[in-house]
Design an enzyme around this catalytic site. Sequence first.
Site, mmCIF file in Angstrom:
data_model
loop_
_atom_site.group_PDB
_atom_site.id
_atom_site.type_symbol
_atom_site.label_atom_id
_atom_site.label_comp_id
_atom_site.label_asym_id
_atom_site.label_seq_id
_atom_site.Cartn_x
_atom_site.Cartn_y
_atom_site.Cartn_z
ATOM 1 N N SER A 1 5.998 12.659 -3.421
ATOM 2 C CA SER A 1 4.666 12.619 -3.682
ATOM 3 C C SER A 1 3.967 13.516 -2.773
ATOM 4 O O SER A 1 3.949 13.029 -1.657
ATOM 5 C CB SER A 1 3.977 11.310 -4.200
ATOM 6 O OG SER A 1 2.697 11.486 -4.175
ATOM 7 N N THR B 1 -8.364 -3.341 -1.928
ATOM 8 C CA THR B 1 -8.811 -4.639 -2.300
ATOM 9 C C THR B 1 -9.948 -4.922 -1.183
ATOM 10 O O THR B 1 -10.924 -5.391 -1.996
ATOM 11 C CB THR B 1 -7.697 -5.885 -2.331
ATOM 12 O OG1 THR B 1 -6.534 -5.320 -3.360
ATOM 13 C CG2 THR B 1 -8.292 -7.017 -2.699
ATOM 14 N N ASP C 1 0.728 -1.063 0.151
ATOM 15 C CA ASP C 1 -0.150 -0.008 0.018
ATOM 16 C C ASP C 1 0.624 1.308 -0.082
ATOM 17 O O ASP C 1 0.434 2.512 0.422
ATOM 18 C CB ASP C 1 -1.090 0.013 1.120
ATOM 19 C CG ASP C 1 -1.642 -1.265 1.274
ATOM 20 O OD1 ASP C 1 -2.343 -1.595 0.407
ATOM 21 O OD2 ASP C 1 -1.602 -1.769 2.413
ATOM 22 N N LYS D 1 2.644 2.277 -5.161
ATOM 23 C CA LYS D 1 3.189 2.094 -6.097
ATOM 24 C C LYS D 1 2.784 2.269 -7.196
ATOM 25 O O LYS D 1 3.140 2.522 -8.468
ATOM 26 C CB LYS D 1 3.782 0.566 -6.007
ATOM 27 C CG LYS D 1 4.441 0.212 -4.858
ATOM 28 C CD LYS D 1 4.966 -1.345 -4.904
ATOM 29 C CE LYS D 1 3.583 -2.361 -4.371
ATOM 30 N NZ LYS D 1 2.979 -2.022 -3.436
ATOM 31 N N THR E 1 -6.413 -11.986 2.233
ATOM 32 C CA THR E 1 -7.730 -11.415 1.621
ATOM 33 C C THR E 1 -8.954 -12.493 0.995
ATOM 34 O O THR E 1 -9.703 -11.935 0.666
ATOM 35 C CB THR E 1 -7.193 -10.373 0.340
ATOM 36 O OG1 THR E 1 -6.848 -11.577 -0.559
ATOM 37 C CG2 THR E 1 -6.291 -9.391 0.711
ATOM 38 N N ARG F 1 -6.454 -0.148 7.825
ATOM 39 C CA ARG F 1 -4.991 -0.122 8.010
ATOM 40 C C ARG F 1 -4.671 0.155 9.378
ATOM 41 O O ARG F 1 -4.735 1.323 9.728
ATOM 42 C CB ARG F 1 -4.242 0.368 6.689
ATOM 43 C CG ARG F 1 -4.650 -0.193 5.538
ATOM 44 C CD ARG F 1 -3.768 0.601 4.309
ATOM 45 N NE ARG F 1 -4.365 0.291 3.029
ATOM 46 C CZ ARG F 1 -4.357 1.106 1.873
ATOM 47 N NH1 ARG F 1 -4.237 2.086 2.005
ATOM 48 N NH2 ARG F 1 -4.762 0.487 0.813
ATOM 49 N N ARG G 1 -10.484 -2.874 4.186
ATOM 50 C CA ARG G 1 -10.354 -3.100 5.621
ATOM 51 C C ARG G 1 -9.375 -1.872 6.116
ATOM 52 O O ARG G 1 -8.494 -1.333 5.399
ATOM 53 C CB ARG G 1 -9.340 -4.061 6.020
ATOM 54 C CG ARG G 1 -10.195 -5.698 5.825
ATOM 55 C CD ARG G 1 -9.316 -6.752 6.115
ATOM 56 N NE ARG G 1 -8.203 -6.833 5.152
ATOM 57 C CZ ARG G 1 -7.363 -7.799 5.106
ATOM 58 N NH1 ARG G 1 -7.556 -8.668 6.135
ATOM 59 N NH2 ARG G 1 -6.543 -7.921 4.187
ATOM 60 N N ALA H 1 -3.622 -7.755 -4.622
ATOM 61 C CA ALA H 1 -2.959 -6.473 -4.993
ATOM 62 C C ALA H 1 -4.013 -5.565 -5.135
ATOM 63 O O ALA H 1 -4.907 -5.872 -5.979
ATOM 64 C CB ALA H 1 -2.141 -6.511 -6.116
ATOM 65 N N GLY H 2 -3.799 -4.334 -4.892
ATOM 66 C CA GLY H 2 -4.805 -3.147 -5.213
ATOM 67 C C GLY H 2 -4.003 -2.004 -5.334
ATOM 68 O O GLY H 2 -3.701 -1.295 -4.486
ATOM 69 N N HIS H 3 -3.722 -1.540 -6.626
ATOM 70 C CA HIS H 3 -3.109 -0.381 -7.261
ATOM 71 C C HIS H 3 -3.991 0.700 -7.689
ATOM 72 O O HIS H 3 -4.819 0.238 -8.436
ATOM 73 C CB HIS H 3 -1.840 -0.865 -8.293
ATOM 74 C CG HIS H 3 -0.941 -1.850 -7.882
ATOM 75 N ND1 HIS H 3 -0.017 -2.254 -8.483
ATOM 76 C CD2 HIS H 3 -0.888 -1.995 -6.457
ATOM 77 C CE1 HIS H 3 0.923 -3.161 -7.736
ATOM 78 N NE2 HIS H 3 0.358 -2.927 -6.689
ATOM 79 N N THR H 4 -4.008 1.704 -7.106
ATOM 80 C CA THR H 4 -4.884 2.783 -7.245
ATOM 81 C C THR H 4 -4.124 3.717 -8.364
ATOM 82 O O THR H 4 -2.867 4.358 -7.937
ATOM 83 C CB THR H 4 -5.403 3.659 -5.919
ATOM 84 O OG1 THR H 4 -5.884 2.452 -5.388
ATOM 85 C CG2 THR H 4 -6.232 4.646 -6.479
ATOM 86 N N MET I 1 2.936 10.207 -0.293
ATOM 87 C CA MET I 1 1.974 10.818 0.669
ATOM 88 C C MET I 1 2.641 11.557 1.824
ATOM 89 O O MET I 1 2.303 11.678 3.066
ATOM 90 C CB MET I 1 1.437 9.465 1.277
ATOM 91 C CG MET I 1 0.485 8.752 0.382
ATOM 92 S SD MET I 1 -0.128 7.344 1.067
ATOM 93 C CE MET I 1 -1.783 8.128 1.628
ATOM 94 N N GLN J 1 2.260 -6.019 -3.462
ATOM 95 C CA GLN J 1 2.441 -5.865 -1.908
ATOM 96 C C GLN J 1 3.792 -5.190 -1.418
ATOM 97 O O GLN J 1 4.259 -4.241 -2.310
ATOM 98 C CB GLN J 1 2.625 -7.366 -1.569
ATOM 99 C CG GLN J 1 1.203 -8.240 -1.568
ATOM 100 C CD GLN J 1 0.990 -8.763 -2.951
ATOM 101 O OE1 GLN J 1 1.529 -9.502 -3.404
ATOM 102 N NE2 GLN J 1 -0.213 -8.658 -3.390
#
Length: 435
Positions: free
Chosen positions: A417, A304, A13, A16, A130, A309, A307, A39-42, A335, A228
């Site tokens: 960033s 994903t 998270d 990336k 997950t 964090r 939940r 994996a959850g890439h935004t 961030m 990840q």
Amino acid sequence: MPGTCVIGLQWGDEAKGKLVDILTANHDIVVRYQGGANAGHTVVIGAETYKLHHIPSGILNDGAVNLVCPGVVLNPPTILQEIHGLQDRGIVFTDRLMISDRTHVVFPWHLEEDRVLNDRPVNGENIGTTLRGIGPCYRDKVGRSFAVRLGDMYRPDFAEKVQRIVEAKERILTGFAGPDGFSPLNADQIVQDYQGYAEELKPYVADTTSYLLDAVEQDRRILYEGAQGALLDLDHGTYPFVTSSNSSGVGVSPGSGIAGRWINCVLGVVKSYSTRVGGGPFPTELDDAMGDRIRELGNEYGTTTGRPRRCGWFDAVAVRYTTRLSGVDALSVMMLDVLSQLPEIKICVAYELDGERIDYVPSHSDDLRRVQPVYETIQGWEQDVTGIRALEDLPAGARGYLDRVSELIQRPVAVVSVGPDREQTMFTPEFPLGD
């Protein structure tokens, strides 16, 4: 031949996906080489937000070919949902998406195994799955007897293979959960569903290994996208509270099929603080009002799973470890804007274990759980930085924070960033990767 790899250096998270999206403009090929739909890439482009799970984050740039390689485990309905979602939003990639015929496939029995076995936590603590069947699919890949690769779904014996596996899996699930403890597996329905998935995926299926081997010899520019984070690496992370693949830099070659000699830049991605999902040790966790505040400021909820964090201060000991493990050349600090509203900020610079000060990550999770973080406190800058577009315009406190992180990790900062959009990203003159 430029080969660049983007690796998360924490527990995932780290944003990336945003970085890969930006760097894609300088590359011909983008590669996903491990992990699965966990994996959850935004990626945020103006008012549009895209959430990707299987498909590489380079898919939004119409100049790059995107590969899903053998190290990935594939859930066909999930990737088809992604494909349809992108097509519905006008993203055209007919000739720009290739899925390896060597990828292993997630089936309904993997989802059931994940759910049933997750009811048995490690020492009372959930390992963080997950529940998408990723671990069971990797387990079958290593075990071989019950494994199905994407290319197998086009073979004449596919239905027979599924029938044999279903019979075996029902015996296994009955042993763990009892006859009423899992959803029945209908082999005929599974065959029908997955043959339909296979037909729809067929235009994208290819031998990505051969394609990449040709590409490196043709001096094509390749960008490798990690999933990840390195602290979740199966062999080198906080085991057993890890993912099911090598998510540090050591996983690039086996997952993609390309030797490390072809990668000449590894960019390590970190948040300006730390987060973790699920169980496992987390030395700098803030289980208090400050942790809650960071969670809300950073919108720290899983891409994903949704939940919340766990949140804490930046852990320089852990990141220094994963930096070395992954062969990182430079850092990308994401961030930074989240810290801009805090009056003071802490960095973990060492641990204390049984009264001894140490500067390494213990190999056993029980020992890491017992360490006490040693902090340095830095005065916050309490100034909105989301509109800043040049590093020299950052507040002195923010620049000092970045300098201290760089000094502790012993790597230069290449990227900073200050928000989710592409435009809220700055590159240092020494690493003009965004040009």
